[in-house]
Design a protein around this motif. Sequence first.
Motif, PDB file in Angstrom:
ATOM      1  N   ILE A   1      43.094  39.042  41.824  1.00  0.00           N
ATOM      2  CA  ILE A   1      44.787  39.249  42.122  1.00  0.00           C
ATOM      3  C   ILE A   1      44.857  38.178  43.429  1.00  0.00           C
ATOM      4  O   ILE A   1      45.712  38.312  44.172  1.00  0.00           O
ATOM      5  N   ASP A   2      43.914  37.235  43.506  1.00  0.00           N
ATOM      6  CA  ASP A   2      44.270  36.034  44.242  1.00  0.00           C
ATOM      7  C   ASP A   2      45.625  35.345  43.908  1.00  0.00           C
ATOM      8  O   ASP A   2      45.892  34.975  42.738  1.00  0.00           O
ATOM      9  N   PRO A   3      46.413  35.310  44.807  1.00  0.00           N
ATOM     10  CA  PRO A   3      48.037  34.757  44.662  1.00  0.00           C
ATOM     11  C   PRO A   3      48.034  33.561  44.202  1.00  0.00           C
ATOM     12  O   PRO A   3      49.108  33.235  43.389  1.00  0.00           O
ATOM     13  N   ASN A   4      47.119  32.590  44.588  1.00  0.00           N
ATOM     14  CA  ASN A   4      46.914  31.497  43.637  1.00  0.00           C
ATOM     15  C   ASN A   4      47.057  31.669  42.107  1.00  0.00           C
ATOM     16  O   ASN A   4      47.525  30.640  41.404  1.00  0.00           O
ATOM     17  N   LYS A   5      46.434  32.568  41.465  1.00  0.00           N
ATOM     18  CA  LYS A   5      46.596  32.627  40.086  1.00  0.00           C
ATOM     19  C   LYS A   5      47.782  33.021  39.251  1.00  0.00           C
ATOM     20  O   LYS A   5      47.938  33.079  38.521  1.00  0.00           O
ATOM     21  N   SER A   6      48.875  33.290  40.563  1.00  0.00           N
ATOM     22  CA  SER A   6      49.977  33.456  40.007  1.00  0.00           C
ATOM     23  C   SER A   6      51.034  32.449  40.001  1.00  0.00           C
ATOM     24  O   SER A   6      52.310  32.527  39.709  1.00  0.00           O
ATOM     25  N   VAL A   7      50.772  31.053  40.557  1.00  0.00           N
ATOM     26  CA  VAL A   7      51.533  30.096  40.842  1.00  0.00           C
ATOM     27  C   VAL A   7      52.135  29.679  39.530  1.00  0.00           C
ATOM     28  O   VAL A   7      53.434  29.369  39.633  1.00  0.00           O
ATOM     29  N   ALA A   8      51.655  29.258  38.673  1.00  0.00           N
ATOM     30  CA  ALA A   8      52.035  28.970  37.481  1.00  0.00           C
ATOM     31  C   ALA A   8      53.016  29.736  36.736  1.00  0.00           C
ATOM     32  O   ALA A   8      54.107  29.373  36.268  1.00  0.00           O
TER      33      ALA A   8
ATOM     34  N   THR B   1      54.955  28.771  46.754  1.00  0.00           N
ATOM     35  CA  THR B   1      53.962  28.077  47.787  1.00  0.00           C
ATOM     36  C   THR B   1      53.255  29.397  48.438  1.00  0.00           C
ATOM     37  O   THR B   1      54.217  30.188  48.842  1.00  0.00           O
ATOM     38  N   VAL B   2      52.011  29.645  48.155  1.00  0.00           N
ATOM     39  CA  VAL B   2      51.289  30.854  48.788  1.00  0.00           C
ATOM     40  C   VAL B   2      51.719  30.771  50.149  1.00  0.00           C
ATOM     41  O   VAL B   2      51.268  29.987  50.853  1.00  0.00           O
ATOM     42  N   PRO B   3      52.057  31.961  50.723  1.00  0.00           N
ATOM     43  CA  PRO B   3      52.326  31.883  52.429  1.00  0.00           C
ATOM     44  C   PRO B   3      51.143  31.738  52.956  1.00  0.00           C
ATOM     45  O   PRO B   3      49.970  32.215  52.499  1.00  0.00           O
ATOM     46  N   ALA B   4      50.901  31.208  54.163  1.00  0.00           N
ATOM     47  CA  ALA B   4      49.884  30.646  54.857  1.00  0.00           C
ATOM     48  C   ALA B   4      49.065  32.068  55.128  1.00  0.00           C
ATOM     49  O   ALA B   4      47.587  31.957  55.050  1.00  0.00           O
ATOM     50  N   ASP B   5      49.411  33.136  55.637  1.00  0.00           N
ATOM     51  CA  ASP B   5      48.535  34.134  55.758  1.00  0.00           C
ATOM     52  C   ASP B   5      47.990  34.832  54.677  1.00  0.00           C
ATOM     53  O   ASP B   5      46.842  35.206  54.677  1.00  0.00           O
ATOM     54  N   GLU B   6      48.426  34.717  53.353  1.00  0.00           N
ATOM     55  CA  GLU B   6      47.905  35.161  52.153  1.00  0.00           C
ATOM     56  C   GLU B   6      46.842  34.158  51.900  1.00  0.00           C
ATOM     57  O   GLU B   6      45.691  34.563  51.336  1.00  0.00           O
TER      58      GLU B   6
ATOM     59  N   GLU C   1      44.957  32.389  53.546  1.00  0.00           N
ATOM     60  CA  GLU C   1      43.916  32.475  54.450  1.00  0.00           C
ATOM     61  C   GLU C   1      42.824  33.626  54.170  1.00  0.00           C
ATOM     62  O   GLU C   1      41.704  33.493  54.031  1.00  0.00           O
ATOM     63  N   VAL C   2      43.744  34.843  53.549  1.00  0.00           N
ATOM     64  CA  VAL C   2      42.832  35.686  53.248  1.00  0.00           C
ATOM     65  C   VAL C   2      42.061  35.667  51.971  1.00  0.00           C
ATOM     66  O   VAL C   2      40.820  35.971  52.046  1.00  0.00           O
ATOM     67  N   TRP C   3      42.646  34.661  50.924  1.00  0.00           N
ATOM     68  CA  TRP C   3      41.867  34.658  49.811  1.00  0.00           C
ATOM     69  C   TRP C   3      40.823  33.531  49.754  1.00  0.00           C
ATOM     70  O   TRP C   3      40.108  33.259  49.117  1.00  0.00           O
ATOM     71  N   ALA C   4      40.953  32.731  50.795  1.00  0.00           N
ATOM     72  CA  ALA C   4      40.323  31.541  51.021  1.00  0.00           C
ATOM     73  C   ALA C   4      38.844  31.933  51.757  1.00  0.00           C
ATOM     74  O   ALA C   4      37.924  31.075  51.365  1.00  0.00           O
TER      75      ALA C   4
END
Length: 295
Positions: free
Chosen positions: A267-274, A284-289, A291-294
Amino acid sequence: MKTLAPYRSLRGISAVVALLAIGAVGCSDISDAVDGAKDGAKKVARQRSVFSLDLGDCYNPNGKAEGTAYAVEIVPCDEAHQGQVVGEFAIDEGKEYPGDDEVSAIADERCPVEAQKYAPDTWALPQGVSLLYYTPTKESWATGDRAVSCTYTAEKGTFSGSLNTAKSLKPEQTTYLEGSNAVYEALWANQPEKDTVEDDLPGYKAQAKAVAAALDAHVEGLGGIEGTEVGKLRATLTKAAGNWKKAANAADADTFYTAYDPAFTGIDPNKSVAARKELGLATTVPADEAEVWAG
């Protein structure tokens, strides 16, 4: 927080008084003084009691954004401002004031829900805004004040434009956002207090169960939306839901960890960008989100 206080008339220096005060000075100085006086008069005219805040109002706090307040400056949303009311509700807690902690707990729970009704796509929010709220105090409660005003307020600087995006969304965008928001709400709202799974396996399993249920609903909603990238995301989230279910049914901490790692990554937000791009949503993934998945 709202604080009961006698009505205070906020007065500013008029342009005429300003001219009399500066005496014999150059034209540019007079012009600057007049402009300053006009700006001051405009700010005074825009003062409104914090008790009269309405949904959609854009405003500037008088002083620090957090703390007690008697009044705020209401401004047109197309002007630079520090905050906007994005949700409101009344506390129904009988006659006795429930206490500061209880009032804050109620606002903590309700404001994110109310805010998402008004501004569903949190990725589209201006950078640096936080969800704050004005709540009753013990003194204002005694006068019948029960209102909570939920706001997005800039921690630094200002932003322009209204955050009201709900009415402009297409049905498929709304469906996506409702499902996605529910998944992350299930994750964070059910976060156990203990730092490790070993210390609270039942709590972490309950969180996993809630996330799995939210994912199932989100996947079902995505099934009614056309698009190649949406289809790919649906497959990714289906797999993630399976891993969250394994975590929810884990017999011990080691089994939980084995399922949790791919579940959380799924459920990493980056997977939903496309998919978001395909749907015309913010990408653009919010910075706080991020950071969590980084990690």
